[in-house]
Design a protein around this motif. Structure first.
Motif, PDB file in Angstrom:
ATOM      1  N   GLY A  35      12.835   4.160   1.049  1.00  0.00           N
ATOM      2  CA  GLY A  35      12.879   2.715   0.886  1.00  0.00           C
ATOM      3  C   GLY A  35      11.570   2.169   0.378  1.00  0.00           C
ATOM      4  O   GLY A  35      10.552   2.881   0.331  1.00  0.00           O
ATOM      5  N   TYR A  36      11.602   0.917  -0.024  1.00  0.00           N
ATOM      6  CA  TYR A  36      10.386   0.225  -0.463  1.00  0.00           C
ATOM      7  C   TYR A  36      10.195  -0.981   0.452  1.00  0.00           C
ATOM      8  O   TYR A  36      11.120  -1.781   0.634  1.00  0.00           O
ATOM      9  CB  TYR A  36      10.527  -0.211  -1.926  1.00  0.00           C
ATOM     10  N   GLU A  37       9.015  -1.105   1.032  1.00  0.00           N
ATOM     11  CA  GLU A  37       8.782  -2.207   1.961  1.00  0.00           C
ATOM     12  C   GLU A  37       8.375  -3.465   1.210  1.00  0.00           C
ATOM     13  O   GLU A  37       7.523  -3.421   0.325  1.00  0.00           O
ATOM     14  CB  GLU A  37       7.692  -1.833   2.979  1.00  0.00           C
ATOM     15  N   ILE A  38       8.993  -4.580   1.579  1.00  0.00           N
ATOM     16  CA  ILE A  38       8.730  -5.828   0.839  1.00  0.00           C
ATOM     17  C   ILE A  38       8.112  -6.901   1.734  1.00  0.00           C
ATOM     18  O   ILE A  38       8.195  -8.093   1.451  1.00  0.00           O
ATOM     19  CB  ILE A  38      10.034  -6.369   0.195  1.00  0.00           C
ATOM     20  N   SER A  39       7.461  -6.494   2.820  1.00  0.00           N
ATOM     21  CA  SER A  39       6.899  -7.461   3.769  1.00  0.00           C
ATOM     22  C   SER A  39       5.680  -8.188   3.212  1.00  0.00           C
ATOM     23  O   SER A  39       5.045  -7.741   2.271  1.00  0.00           O
ATOM     24  CB  SER A  39       6.481  -6.743   5.058  1.00  0.00           C
ATOM     25  N   LYS A  40       5.366  -9.276   3.845  1.00  0.00           N
ATOM     26  CA  LYS A  40       4.194 -10.086   3.492  1.00  0.00           C
ATOM     27  C   LYS A  40       3.247 -10.056   4.701  1.00  0.00           C
ATOM     28  O   LYS A  40       3.675 -10.011   5.850  1.00  0.00           O
ATOM     29  CB  LYS A  40       4.678 -11.527   3.255  1.00  0.00           C
ATOM     30  N   ALA A  89      -7.728  -8.110   2.412  1.00  0.00           N
ATOM     31  CA  ALA A  89      -6.973  -7.449   3.484  1.00  0.00           C
ATOM     32  C   ALA A  89      -6.517  -8.422   4.569  1.00  0.00           C
ATOM     33  O   ALA A  89      -5.844  -8.022   5.514  1.00  0.00           O
ATOM     34  CB  ALA A  89      -7.751  -6.293   4.125  1.00  0.00           C
ATOM     35  N   MET A  90      -6.884  -9.691   4.456  1.00  0.00           N
ATOM     36  CA  MET A  90      -6.478 -10.660   5.477  1.00  0.00           C
ATOM     37  C   MET A  90      -5.065 -11.172   5.196  1.00  0.00           C
ATOM     38  O   MET A  90      -4.362 -11.609   6.085  1.00  0.00           O
ATOM     39  CB  MET A  90      -7.445 -11.842   5.538  1.00  0.00           C
ATOM     40  N   SER A  91      -4.701 -11.171   3.926  1.00  0.00           N
ATOM     41  CA  SER A  91      -3.333 -11.503   3.553  1.00  0.00           C
ATOM     42  C   SER A  91      -2.956 -10.539   2.436  1.00  0.00           C
ATOM     43  O   SER A  91      -3.834 -10.040   1.725  1.00  0.00           O
ATOM     44  CB  SER A  91      -3.228 -12.957   3.088  1.00  0.00           C
ATOM     45  N   ALA A  92      -1.674 -10.270   2.307  1.00  0.00           N
ATOM     46  CA  ALA A  92      -1.264  -9.283   1.299  1.00  0.00           C
ATOM     47  C   ALA A  92       0.179  -9.513   0.882  1.00  0.00           C
ATOM     48  O   ALA A  92       0.999  -9.979   1.678  1.00  0.00           O
ATOM     49  CB  ALA A  92      -1.410  -7.869   1.854  1.00  0.00           C
ATOM     50  N   LEU A  93       0.453  -9.202  -0.389  1.00  0.00           N
ATOM     51  CA  LEU A  93       1.795  -9.346  -0.947  1.00  0.00           C
ATOM     52  C   LEU A  93       2.260  -8.025  -1.539  1.00  0.00           C
ATOM     53  O   LEU A  93       1.480  -7.326  -2.188  1.00  0.00           O
ATOM     54  CB  LEU A  93       1.780 -10.393  -2.060  1.00  0.00           C
ATOM     55  N   SER A  94       3.533  -7.711  -1.341  1.00  0.00           N
ATOM     56  CA  SER A  94       4.073  -6.487  -1.937  1.00  0.00           C
ATOM     57  C   SER A  94       4.105  -6.611  -3.454  1.00  0.00           C
ATOM     58  O   SER A  94       4.335  -7.686  -3.992  1.00  0.00           O
ATOM     59  CB  SER A  94       5.501  -6.255  -1.441  1.00  0.00           C
ATOM     60  N   MET A  95       3.905  -5.505  -4.133  1.00  0.00           N
ATOM     61  CA  MET A  95       3.932  -5.501  -5.595  1.00  0.00           C
ATOM     62  C   MET A  95       5.358  -5.449  -6.116  1.00  0.00           C
ATOM     63  O   MET A  95       6.232  -4.856  -5.493  1.00  0.00           O
ATOM     64  CB  MET A  95       3.171  -4.283  -6.111  1.00  0.00           C
ATOM     65  N   LYS A 111       4.982   1.708   0.239  1.00  0.00           N
ATOM     66  CA  LYS A 111       4.466   0.342   0.303  1.00  0.00           C
ATOM     67  C   LYS A 111       3.273   0.224  -0.630  1.00  0.00           C
ATOM     68  O   LYS A 111       2.416   1.116  -0.656  1.00  0.00           O
ATOM     69  CB  LYS A 111       4.051   0.003   1.738  1.00  0.00           C
ATOM     70  N   ALA A 112       3.231  -0.845  -1.408  1.00  0.00           N
ATOM     71  CA  ALA A 112       2.099  -1.091  -2.313  1.00  0.00           C
ATOM     72  C   ALA A 112       1.833  -2.577  -2.281  1.00  0.00           C
ATOM     73  O   ALA A 112       2.747  -3.377  -2.473  1.00  0.00           O
ATOM     74  CB  ALA A 112       2.429  -0.640  -3.728  1.00  0.00           C
TER      75      ALA A 112
END
Lengths: 412, 412
Positions: free
Chosen positions: A398-403, A369-375, A362-363
């Motif tokens: 796997g690569y995590e793509i969560s928001k 740090a209150m909101s974040a988007l996957s690279m 995950k990146a």
């Protein structure tokens, strides 16, 4: 249990208006007023930017009255092949008092066999407090300094069910001099206080450290695998950034934001359940055959005021196995639909191996740090690292793509 | 997914005013209106009182159009040493059509390794539906009959997060003829429809059956141990009741209430964490040294309108190890305090062994499953059973003293 004192002040809206010199002076004055001149003050150094900045900011006034201690509970990271305790000890070479306290033999067996994220955190914190309070008593400290920052406080408030675990019950009074700052401000304060450039920009790693990267049942083997995997991925990301920008990360001096913000590898329990009913839908979006699996691992809820998000707390992760890795615009549509289906955490499979644990990378980019988007990391970079994780003993990668929100950055 | 038809009517407030003859006739008329005379109707028999009563109540009008099927998914009980599938098959000896469908080889491996109660239920239900829908298709059934009763509907509504799992998505239309009844009414209807006395008063066992008694990580060994332990405790309770009342249970014809209401043994993960901070408090109440441990196992929340109770959902169990088993008035005070401390589920230790799994006994009195109280079983009866559980391979044994609400009767 001691009292907690928080230094609370307004921080300018514009990051460039923040004056680290002024903050450092105010904080020292504030601490000076609270701490009698003959008192010993302990500082729990996690090796992270916040507590290390605090140590450097207060060393000028406390000098030999300051006792920095680092608890090596076996959950600390490996950083570039070296144990974090060694890396941290190196940071405090010029301090009069620095001590590493080894507690792994008490912490790791106590965690063995637990699955619940809350309980694992609680156990770690219990053992941490036990060791801290014993140290404080032995030292005869009147105060303990804590590197809590504003983002921690806001997040703790939102994560209602963990709050009582995180308000650490030290036997002595606690000072939180950084309680008004967000991460970018701390980084500037750290540089001002004399910390090396590469240190102030190191990636954040929350207090429970590698514990957060062992999803599901805690096992020592699992921890060992994921420590190595995490170091590998950290190095991989930094190498990738260096290849495209010449530096291990990008830093924007106007906003104080570091890109990427946080990156790590984690593992979950290997059990996965196939969901036929979801498959059709995601195959349509991906334009190719897709297998949908769900795992036991739980996501953290974000905002207790939001009923929908609260319920997402104990939803499992949706694991998508597409015939080929989809384009990122497709991935973002998959993620959006998954959120509607109450799967705030989505992982896209990279490879399958024959090891024991799934390993997920995950990146994320984030300003606070209150909101974040996957690279949008290139697929070939991910696949290359996946190959190395395979050699390390991954069952699947796997690569995590969560928001964030609705998912948290770390697992729990 | 088919439509759901519920037979909804008012039931008299006083139990003795309930007329099973009238209900049976109304229900048959209601079913007769909905089902074309040439249609095949399937009935998913769980072997419990509700679905068996339904089968017996409708057999007179459906006759050979009625196809009862029992899914043996490996999670069914052992009853007096016999597999539940055999016991159930015996019940339907006079029916034209009855079939046992074996799915254990698909269900047990799919559950292996999961810890989350919700997910385990979801997996079981998925496999159940898969097998049911395949049977319905093969049969060419137009309807499926389901033994859902009023208490199930009310409880499902309250347990919001499981609701979508429990509204079973059969491919054909579903009829719920018992949707207005509570357990005591069903028992009277069952006797009226011709079921033997000892059967209509058998203890309730929810659909997921032994799955609910495997707390924490699902493992086949754990399931095997707890099936045997559960049968042992069921027999032990019935023997105890026989010794004091001459019958395996007491039945009040004015209220329709059976005492005890439900009793079973379950297991949880062996990991337990010591909580020093709680110890002093409970030692004071018990008047003796007490060790407080917490386990990973989660309690079900009861009422989503009650914020406090919702938060209790993922609280661990409090396990009390006192030097001697306290009197029941002391236990009730311990339970009351534990609820305030957010531990809705409390177990008092009976013995320690060297097996692999903790085994916990629970026996409750209740009139309608909406609220329940633990029974004051004599300590020597509990200790005798604990001794047998020890021989069976228990790591620790205990007796659960929780109240519903806030704890649920079963584990999740």
């Amino acid at each position: 249990m001691g009292k907690t004192y928080r230094y609370e002040t307004d921080i300018p809206e514009s990051f460039t208006d923040f004056d680290p010199d002024k903050y450092a002076h105010e904080v020292r004055e504030w601490v000076d007023q609270l701490v009698p001149s003959n008192a010993k003050v302990a500082l729990s150094g996690s090796g992270g930017v916040d507590s290390t900045t605090l140590a450097y900011a207060l060393h000028p006034i406390l000098g030999s009255r300051l006792y920095v201690y680092f608890i090596d509970d076996g959950l600390r990271r490996i950083i570039g092949g070296r144990p974090e305790a060694d890396v941290t000890a190196g940071m405090f070479g010029t301090f009069e008092n620095f001590e590493v306290i080894h507690t792994a033999d008490k912490v790791i067996p106590a965690l063995e066999g637990y699955s619940s994220g809350e309980l694992k955190r609680q156990i770690m914190i219990d053992r941490y407090l036990e060791a801290s309070n014993r140290f404080l008593e032995r030292l005869g400290a009147l105060f303990v300094l804590d590197g809590t920052i504003k983002a921690d406080i806001v997040t703790k408030k939102a994560r209602k069910q963990l709050q009582h675990n995180l308000d650490l019950a030290y036997d002595v009074d606690k000072l939180e001099p950084l309680a008004s700052l967000f991460k970018p401000h701390v980084r500037r304060l750290g540089r001002y206080a004399g910390l090396p450039e590469e240190f102030v920009h190191k990636i954040p790693c929350p207090g429970p450290a590698m514990l957060l990267r062992v999803g599901g049942r805690f096992e020592r083997d699992k921890l060992d695998v994921i420590k190595e995997a995490n170091d590998l991925f950290e190095q991989g990301i930094e190498e990738y950034m260096r290849a495209i920008t010449g530096k291990p990360y990008e830093y924007d001096p106007d906003t104080g934001v570091r890109e990427p913000f946080q990156y790590f590898a984690y593992t979950i329990d290997p059990a996965m359940h196939r969901f036929g009913s979801l498959e059709g839908k995601y195959s349509d979006i991906a334009g190719t055959a897709v297998e949908c699996l769900v795992t036991d691992t739980k996501a953290m809820f974000f905002d207790p005021a939001e009923e929908e998000q609260r319920r997402a707390l104990y939803e499992p992760t949706l694991w998508i196995n597409a015939e080929k890795f989809p384009d990122y615009d497709v991935l973002w549509r998959i993620r959006e639909e998954a959120e509607k289906d109450n799967y705030p955490r989505v992982v896209i499979q990279l490879s399958e191996g024959s090891g024991r644990y799934p390993i997920i990378m995950k990146a994320v980019n984030s300003s606070d740090a209150m909101s974040a988007l996957s690279m949008e990391l290139p697929i070939d970079m991910l696949q290359e690292t996946a190959g190395e994780l395979y050699d390390m003993g991954a069952l699947k990668t796997g690569y995590e793509i969560s928001k964030k929100p609705p998912a948290s950055i770390e697992l729990f």
